[in-house]
Design a protein around this motif. Sequence first.
Motif, short mmCIF file in Angstrom:
data_model
loop_
_atom_site.label_atom_id
_atom_site.label_comp_id
_atom_site.label_asym_id
_atom_site.label_seq_id
_atom_site.Cartn_x
_atom_site.Cartn_y
_atom_site.Cartn_z
N LYS A 1 0.81 -1.22 0.00
CA LYS A 1 0.00 0.00 0.00
C LYS A 1 0.84 1.27 0.00
CE LYS A 1 -4.19 1.97 1.91
NZ LYS A 1 -3.73 3.37 1.74
N PRO A 2 1.97 1.33 0.75
CA PRO A 2 2.78 2.56 0.70
C PRO A 2 3.24 2.92 -0.71
CG PRO A 2 3.46 1.18 2.54
CD PRO A 2 2.50 0.36 1.73
N PHE A 3 3.51 1.91 -1.54
CA PHE A 3 3.94 2.19 -2.90
C PHE A 3 2.78 2.76 -3.72
CE2 PHE A 3 6.82 -1.63 -2.08
CZ PHE A 3 7.78 -0.84 -1.48
N GLU B 1 2.36 6.32 -2.86
CA GLU B 1 3.39 7.17 -3.46
C GLU B 1 3.12 7.42 -4.93
OE1 GLU B 1 7.58 6.46 -2.72
OE2 GLU B 1 7.07 5.44 -0.85
N VAL B 2 2.67 6.40 -5.64
CA VAL B 2 2.36 6.57 -7.06
C VAL B 2 1.29 7.63 -7.24
CG1 VAL B 2 1.29 5.45 -9.06
CG2 VAL B 2 3.06 4.27 -7.79
N MET C 1 9.52 12.30 -4.32
CA MET C 1 8.60 13.04 -3.44
C MET C 1 8.93 14.52 -3.43
SD MET C 1 8.18 10.53 -0.13
CE MET C 1 7.36 11.86 0.78
N ALA C 2 10.22 14.85 -3.31
CA ALA C 2 10.65 16.25 -3.28
C ALA C 2 10.29 16.95 -4.59
CB ALA C 2 12.14 16.33 -3.01
N GLN C 3 10.40 16.23 -5.72
CA GLN C 3 10.04 16.81 -7.01
C GLN C 3 8.55 17.10 -7.09
OE1 GLN C 3 11.62 13.68 -9.43
NE2 GLN C 3 13.61 14.65 -9.71
N ILE C 4 7.73 16.15 -6.63
CA ILE C 4 6.27 16.33 -6.65
C ILE C 4 5.87 17.52 -5.78
CG2 ILE C 4 4.08 15.31 -5.89
CD1 ILE C 4 5.23 12.59 -6.75
#
Length: 303
Positions: A181-183, A186-187, A264-267
């Motif tokens: 679920k964490p993946f 993130e998607v 994550m930082a890019q998003i």
Amino acid sequence: MLWLAANEIGPELLLEVYQKILTAHPNHIGSLHYLTHLSEDQNKTRDAETYAHRLAELVPNSAHAQHMLGHTLPQMGRWDEALKQFEKAHDIHLQWAEKNGFEPNQDWHFSHNLDLMAAAHLALGNFEKARDNWHAASAFDHRAKIHFFEMYVLLSDRSAIEKEFESYKKYSKDYYEEYLKPFEDEVNMTPESVRSELLVLPSGDAELSFENLKAQMKFNFIHQIVSDKKLLDSANDYFSKMVKAGGFDGWSNAYLELLRFKRMAQILSMTDVLEGLKALEFAIQSGSLCSTKTQNDSAVPCK
């Protein structure tokens, strides 16, 4: 039997024992194998390479001996050489299996080698090949399965990953909830979804982990904390230690997590974080964690 006693007598003493055995028996295959692992675990990368070279020379037709040499090269930034060793081990293993009438995956080392071959492809920028290798290994190796899903996160292949997730939800809901679920989260992550999260930051004495780092990044984004020095210090400390924890196995885990952290930082358009991670990523890619010091004192070079 000595290897099983590692927790009892400690890795330093165990290293000394195997060195004494090797002095008495210079061609002792088992000692060379375990000295490679023990040297990696104690950040003695160049010693590990020396033992692994000797092992590969003594048993050139052993898939795992060739794999072990590949094991020692990534921490020095020698990715092309590492990939060649893993490919050599793969071919030897296939030939052994065909000659003896076995399925290749009957030996766990087959999927383990595919796992590290994929990580070498990743470091060289071959994302699709990395994903293909992890997909091939995922049927037999749990860690490779996790890496396979991490690659989907990096490639942001929503349709493919949703199809994979749906099959696992039907197969094992518990497995999906615990590992996958964490993946999926993130998607599907967006700035808006992060703002809607109810975050609970770990206490000051909590052990540093990747999940802690993710929570800290989200907290900083939600509360518009301009200074990310604490976050970057924690990231540098975590990733540099992970890279050197258990040799290349540690590296293959840590680099995938670092790429997810960057995504994550890019998003979230956290440009200061992205800029601050460049030195650490370069140190990992180039192998300079094993030869020079990065700006952060946590990134102690290998011996």
